[in-house]
Design a protein around this motif. Structure first.
Motif, PDB file in Angstrom:
ATOM      1  N   ILE A  60       0.840  -1.202   0.000  1.00 15.45           N
ATOM      2  CA  ILE A  60       0.000   0.000   0.000  1.00 15.45           C
ATOM      3  C   ILE A  60       0.873   1.249   0.000  1.00 15.45           C
ATOM      4  CG2 ILE A  60      -1.734   1.318   1.282  1.00 15.45           C
ATOM      5  CD1 ILE A  60      -2.864  -1.148   0.006  1.00 15.45           C
ATOM      6  N   VAL A  61       1.956   1.212   0.768  1.00 14.71           N
ATOM      7  CA  VAL A  61       2.895   2.343   0.775  1.00 14.71           C
ATOM      8  C   VAL A  61       3.445   2.567  -0.625  1.00 14.71           C
ATOM      9  CG1 VAL A  61       5.099   3.208   1.660  1.00 14.71           C
ATOM     10  CG2 VAL A  61       3.504   2.027   3.202  1.00 14.71           C
ATOM     11  N   LEU A  62       3.826   1.486  -1.304  1.00 18.37           N
ATOM     12  CA  LEU A  62       4.373   1.588  -2.658  1.00 18.37           C
ATOM     13  C   LEU A  62       3.340   2.162  -3.625  1.00 18.37           C
ATOM     14  CD1 LEU A  62       6.684   1.048  -4.632  1.00 18.37           C
ATOM     15  CD2 LEU A  62       5.803  -1.283  -4.909  1.00 18.37           C
ATOM     16  N   VAL A  63       2.102   1.723  -3.502  1.00 17.13           N
ATOM     17  CA  VAL A  63       1.040   2.240  -4.370  1.00 17.13           C
ATOM     18  C   VAL A  63       0.868   3.737  -4.176  1.00 17.13           C
ATOM     19  CG1 VAL A  63      -1.470   2.258  -4.707  1.00 17.13           C
ATOM     20  CG2 VAL A  63      -0.246   0.092  -4.635  1.00 17.13           C
ATOM     21  N   PHE A  64       0.843   4.194  -2.936  1.00 14.08           N
ATOM     22  CA  PHE A  64       0.623   5.611  -2.668  1.00 14.08           C
ATOM     23  C   PHE A  64       1.823   6.461  -3.082  1.00 14.08           C
ATOM     24  CE2 PHE A  64      -3.158   4.459  -0.420  1.00 14.08           C
ATOM     25  CZ  PHE A  64      -3.916   5.618  -0.368  1.00 14.08           C
ATOM     26  N   VAL A  65       3.023   5.989  -2.818  1.00 16.66           N
ATOM     27  CA  VAL A  65       4.212   6.756  -3.208  1.00 16.66           C
ATOM     28  C   VAL A  65       4.295   6.867  -4.728  1.00 16.66           C
ATOM     29  CG1 VAL A  65       6.734   6.755  -3.242  1.00 16.66           C
ATOM     30  CG2 VAL A  65       5.517   6.253  -1.111  1.00 16.66           C
ATOM     31  N   THR A  66       4.009   5.776  -5.424  1.00 13.02           N
ATOM     32  CA  THR A  66       3.998   5.821  -6.886  1.00 13.02           C
ATOM     33  C   THR A  66       2.900   6.751  -7.391  1.00 13.02           C
ATOM     34  OG1 THR A  66       4.795   3.536  -6.966  1.00 13.02           O
ATOM     35  CG2 THR A  66       3.875   4.440  -8.989  1.00 13.02           C
ATOM     36  N   GLY A  67       1.731   6.677  -6.765  1.00 15.06           N
ATOM     37  CA  GLY A  67       0.629   7.561  -7.140  1.00 15.06           C
ATOM     38  C   GLY A  67       0.961   9.017  -6.917  1.00 15.06           C
ATOM     39  N   VAL A  68       1.664   9.308  -5.823  1.00 19.96           N
ATOM     40  CA  VAL A  68       2.099  10.678  -5.545  1.00 19.96           C
ATOM     41  C   VAL A  68       2.972  11.195  -6.680  1.00 19.96           C
ATOM     42  CG1 VAL A  68       3.724  11.992  -4.115  1.00 19.96           C
ATOM     43  CG2 VAL A  68       1.890  10.695  -3.034  1.00 19.96           C
ATOM     44  N   ALA A  69       3.953  10.393  -7.093  1.00 15.74           N
ATOM     45  CA  ALA A  69       4.867  10.821  -8.157  1.00 15.74           C
ATOM     46  C   ALA A  69       4.121  11.032  -9.474  1.00 15.74           C
ATOM     47  CB  ALA A  69       5.976   9.788  -8.328  1.00 15.74           C
ATOM     48  N   LEU A  70       3.203  10.139  -9.796  1.00 14.14           N
ATOM     49  CA  LEU A  70       2.470  10.246 -11.057  1.00 14.14           C
ATOM     50  C   LEU A  70       1.523  11.445 -11.064  1.00 14.14           C
ATOM     51  CD1 LEU A  70       1.646   6.483 -11.711  1.00 14.14           C
ATOM     52  CD2 LEU A  70       3.189   7.927 -13.052  1.00 14.14           C
ATOM     53  N   MET A  71       0.777  11.638  -9.964  1.00 16.48           N
ATOM     54  CA  MET A  71      -0.202  12.724  -9.948  1.00 16.48           C
ATOM     55  C   MET A  71       0.456  14.085  -9.834  1.00 16.48           C
ATOM     56  SD  MET A  71      -3.017  11.510 -10.688  1.00 16.48           S
ATOM     57  CE  MET A  71      -3.904  13.064 -10.515  1.00 16.48           C
ATOM     58  N   ARG A  72       1.567  14.174  -9.116  1.00 15.74           N
ATOM     59  CA  ARG A  72       2.305  15.436  -9.077  1.00 15.74           C
ATOM     60  C   ARG A  72       2.833  15.775 -10.471  1.00 15.74           C
ATOM     61  NH1 ARG A  72       3.398  20.569  -8.308  1.00 15.74           N
ATOM     62  NH2 ARG A  72       5.616  21.030  -8.531  1.00 15.74           N
ATOM     63  N   SER A  73       3.338  14.770 -11.162  1.00 16.44           N
ATOM     64  CA  SER A  73       3.849  14.993 -12.507  1.00 16.44           C
ATOM     65  C   SER A  73       2.725  15.393 -13.457  1.00 16.44           C
ATOM     66  CB  SER A  73       4.546  13.725 -13.018  1.00 16.44           C
ATOM     67  OG  SER A  73       5.652  13.401 -12.201  1.00 16.44           O
ATOM     68  N   ALA A  74       1.577  14.731 -13.340  1.00 21.44           N
ATOM     69  CA  ALA A  74       0.418  15.095 -14.151  1.00 21.44           C
ATOM     70  C   ALA A  74      -0.009  16.522 -13.853  1.00 21.44           C
ATOM     71  CB  ALA A  74      -0.734  14.124 -13.886  1.00 21.44           C
ATOM     72  N   GLY A  75       0.049  16.911 -12.582  1.00 23.43           N
ATOM     73  CA  GLY A  75      -0.311  18.266 -12.195  1.00 23.43           C
ATOM     74  C   GLY A  75       0.597  19.310 -12.815  1.00 23.43           C
ATOM     75  N   CYS A  76       1.882  18.991 -12.936  1.00 28.00           N
ATOM     76  CA  CYS A  76       2.814  19.924 -13.577  1.00 28.00           C
ATOM     77  C   CYS A  76       2.472  20.109 -15.045  1.00 28.00           C
ATOM     78  CB  CYS A  76       4.252  19.414 -13.439  1.00 28.00           C
ATOM     79  SG  CYS A  76       4.922  19.504 -11.775  1.00 28.00           S
ATOM     80  N   ALA A  77       2.104  19.010 -15.718  1.00 26.71           N
ATOM     81  CA  ALA A  77       1.771  19.087 -17.143  1.00 26.71           C
ATOM     82  C   ALA A  77       0.537  19.950 -17.369  1.00 26.71           C
ATOM     83  CB  ALA A  77       1.554  17.685 -17.713  1.00 26.71           C
ATOM     84  N   LEU A 115      -0.367  10.159 -17.749  1.00 28.14           N
ATOM     85  CA  LEU A 115       0.042  10.015 -16.348  1.00 28.14           C
ATOM     86  C   LEU A 115      -1.162   9.772 -15.443  1.00 28.14           C
ATOM     87  CD1 LEU A 115       2.813  12.759 -16.092  1.00 28.14           C
ATOM     88  CD2 LEU A 115       3.125  10.285 -16.187  1.00 28.14           C
ATOM     89  N   SER A 116      -2.269  10.450 -15.727  1.00 24.13           N
ATOM     90  CA  SER A 116      -3.484  10.243 -14.933  1.00 24.13           C
ATOM     91  C   SER A 116      -3.994   8.817 -15.085  1.00 24.13           C
ATOM     92  CB  SER A 116      -4.569  11.239 -15.362  1.00 24.13           C
ATOM     93  OG  SER A 116      -4.161  12.570 -15.120  1.00 24.13           O
ATOM     94  N   LEU A 117      -3.929   8.263 -16.304  1.00 29.63           N
ATOM     95  CA  LEU A 117      -4.354   6.886 -16.527  1.00 29.63           C
ATOM     96  C   LEU A 117      -3.432   5.897 -15.813  1.00 29.63           C
ATOM     97  CD1 LEU A 117      -5.358   7.029 -20.303  1.00 29.63           C
ATOM     98  CD2 LEU A 117      -6.885   6.813 -18.330  1.00 29.63           C
ATOM     99  N   LEU A 118      -2.121   6.189 -15.826  1.00 30.21           N
ATOM    100  CA  LEU A 118      -1.181   5.335 -15.100  1.00 30.21           C
ATOM    101  C   LEU A 118      -1.481   5.349 -13.599  1.00 30.21           C
ATOM    102  CD1 LEU A 118       2.193   6.130 -16.912  1.00 30.21           C
ATOM    103  CD2 LEU A 118       0.915   3.973 -16.979  1.00 30.21           C
ATOM    104  N   ALA A 119      -1.777   6.548 -13.079  1.00 29.72           N
ATOM    105  CA  ALA A 119      -2.132   6.651 -11.658  1.00 29.72           C
ATOM    106  C   ALA A 119      -3.426   5.898 -11.378  1.00 29.72           C
ATOM    107  CB  ALA A 119      -2.276   8.128 -11.267  1.00 29.72           C
ATOM    108  N   ALA A 120      -4.385   5.984 -12.304  1.00 26.56           N
ATOM    109  CA  ALA A 120      -5.657   5.286 -12.123  1.00 26.56           C
ATOM    110  C   ALA A 120      -5.465   3.771 -12.091  1.00 26.56           C
ATOM    111  CB  ALA A 120      -6.629   5.675 -13.237  1.00 26.56           C
ATOM    112  N   TYR A 132     -13.293   5.478  -5.424  1.00 26.91           N
ATOM    113  CA  TYR A 132     -14.258   6.565  -5.603  1.00 26.91           C
ATOM    114  C   TYR A 132     -13.666   7.896  -5.131  1.00 26.91           C
ATOM    115  CZ  TYR A 132     -17.747   2.889  -6.333  1.00 26.91           C
ATOM    116  OH  TYR A 132     -18.448   1.808  -6.825  1.00 26.91           O
ATOM    117  N   MET A 133     -12.940   7.848  -4.018  1.00 28.29           N
ATOM    118  CA  MET A 133     -12.342   9.074  -3.482  1.00 28.29           C
ATOM    119  C   MET A 133     -11.295   9.649  -4.435  1.00 28.29           C
ATOM    120  SD  MET A 133     -11.861   8.296   0.587  1.00 28.29           S
ATOM    121  CE  MET A 133     -11.344   9.986   0.933  1.00 28.29           C
ATOM    122  N   SER A 134     -10.669   8.783  -5.219  1.00 30.02           N
ATOM    123  CA  SER A 134      -9.614   9.252  -6.122  1.00 30.02           C
ATOM    124  C   SER A 134     -10.154  10.200  -7.183  1.00 30.02           C
ATOM    125  CB  SER A 134      -8.930   8.062  -6.806  1.00 30.02           C
ATOM    126  OG  SER A 134      -9.804   7.438  -7.747  1.00 30.02           O
TER     127      SER A 134
END
Length: 303
Positions: A60-77, A115-120, A132-134
């Motif tokens: 779960i930690v790995l999923v969230f840390v990876t999601g953080v990196a992907l969504m932050r990167s998507a946010g920059c784009a 990136l959003s699809l990868l995070a999804a 749902y919260m995502s």
């Protein structure tokens, strides 16, 4: 070499190879400046360790840390897409990939979507309520860059986007979001208002010229005082969090170290110099790390 020089890659006149294109996309999502990922990661780790009572499942930690990196990167784009008409007029951002012609607006949108699809895809490892919260996280990420056109407090939306990982972490681990999770969410929102105001201070004069809104402009000459009050409020909320959780001495030692870093940030911005504002912004990474270390050691020591 300055940070601006790091961002600049000669575009050339011939066809762009895939390695060069990937390099440009890496600049678009700020992989050369991971501070945004770190600032999003720390409260996520706080939440995971609290929700997991010191032993969150590592997958779960790995999923969230990876999601953080992907969504932050998507946010920059999506941020650079939203600011494509502004970035060329601001000294700090005029070398960004879209503003300098290295990446097209359509490409930036494509990067955001991919990136959003990868995070999804990571949501398959989480329960349905967290999935749902995502959707809220995705909405906040997409909306935030456009808020500076309509409000002087886009940092509040950024804080909500960054902080939404907190209730998601509790839902993923416990299938519920207790009051302490919302307290930590509010703490993260305030923290984003602190560091992103420091960040916005660097561009305040340019933003005034081009009509972009920010908390740095709203706070005006009271900027240092308001940041100090927000820092004090954040420490108080973290104290309340520790009391609700019944944490021990190491947690509070971490808070003491964090308070010292906030005092150092106030010292940095005392003369209102743009470079010092940016140094204060960067120092928030140390703040987040110190709070997490205190929490981690406290759980290891007292369970």
């Amino acid at each position: 070499m300055t940070s601006q020089q790091v961002d600049m890659i000669p575009s050339g006149t011939g066809p762009v190879g895939w390695l060069e294109r990937l390099r440009r996309y890496a600049l678009l999502v700020r992989l050369n400046r991971p501070i945004g990922i770190l600032l999003l990661m720390w409260p996520t780790l706080w939440a995971l360790w609290i929700a997991g009572e010191g032993t969150p499942p590592w997958h779960i930690v790995l999923v969230f840390v990876t999601g953080v990196a992907l969504m932050r990167s998507a946010g920059c784009a999506i941020n650079d897409y939203a600011d494509r008409e502004f970035d060329g007029h601001v000294a700090r951002t005029q070398a960004r990939p879209i503003a300098s012609g290295l990446v097209s607006p359509r490409e930036a949108l494509g990067v955001f979507i991919v990136l959003s699809l990868l995070a999804a895809s990571l949501l398959f490892f989480l329960n349905w309520p967290t999935r749902y919260m995502s959707l809220v996280a995705l909405l906040l990420t997409a909306v935030y860059p456009f808020m500076k056109r309509y409000t002087h407090l886009p940092q509040v939306v950024l804080g909500a986007a960054f902080g939404w990982a907190v209730p998601m972490a509790f839902m993923a681990l416990n299938e519920s979001v207790p009051p302490v999770a919302w307290l930590l969410f509010a703490t993260t929102l305030i923290w984003a208002l602190i560091y992103d105001t420091q960040y916005a201070m660097v561009d305040r004069e340019d933003d005034l010229k081009i009509g972009v809104k920010s908390s740095a402009i709203l706070f005006g000459r009271h900027d240092k005082l308001i940041i100090g009050l927000l820092q004090a409020a954040m420490i108080v909320l973290l104290l309340l969090t520790g009391m609700l959780l019944g944490r021990g001495a190491f947690y509070y030692l971490g808070l003491l170290g964090g308070a010292g870093l906030f005092a150092y940030q106030q010292w940095l911005i005392r003369a209102r110099e743009p470079k010092a504002y940016f140094e204060a912004f960067l120092n928030n990474n140390q703040f987040g790390m110190v709070i997490f270390i205190g929490l981690l050691v406290d759980y290891l020591s007292f369970g």
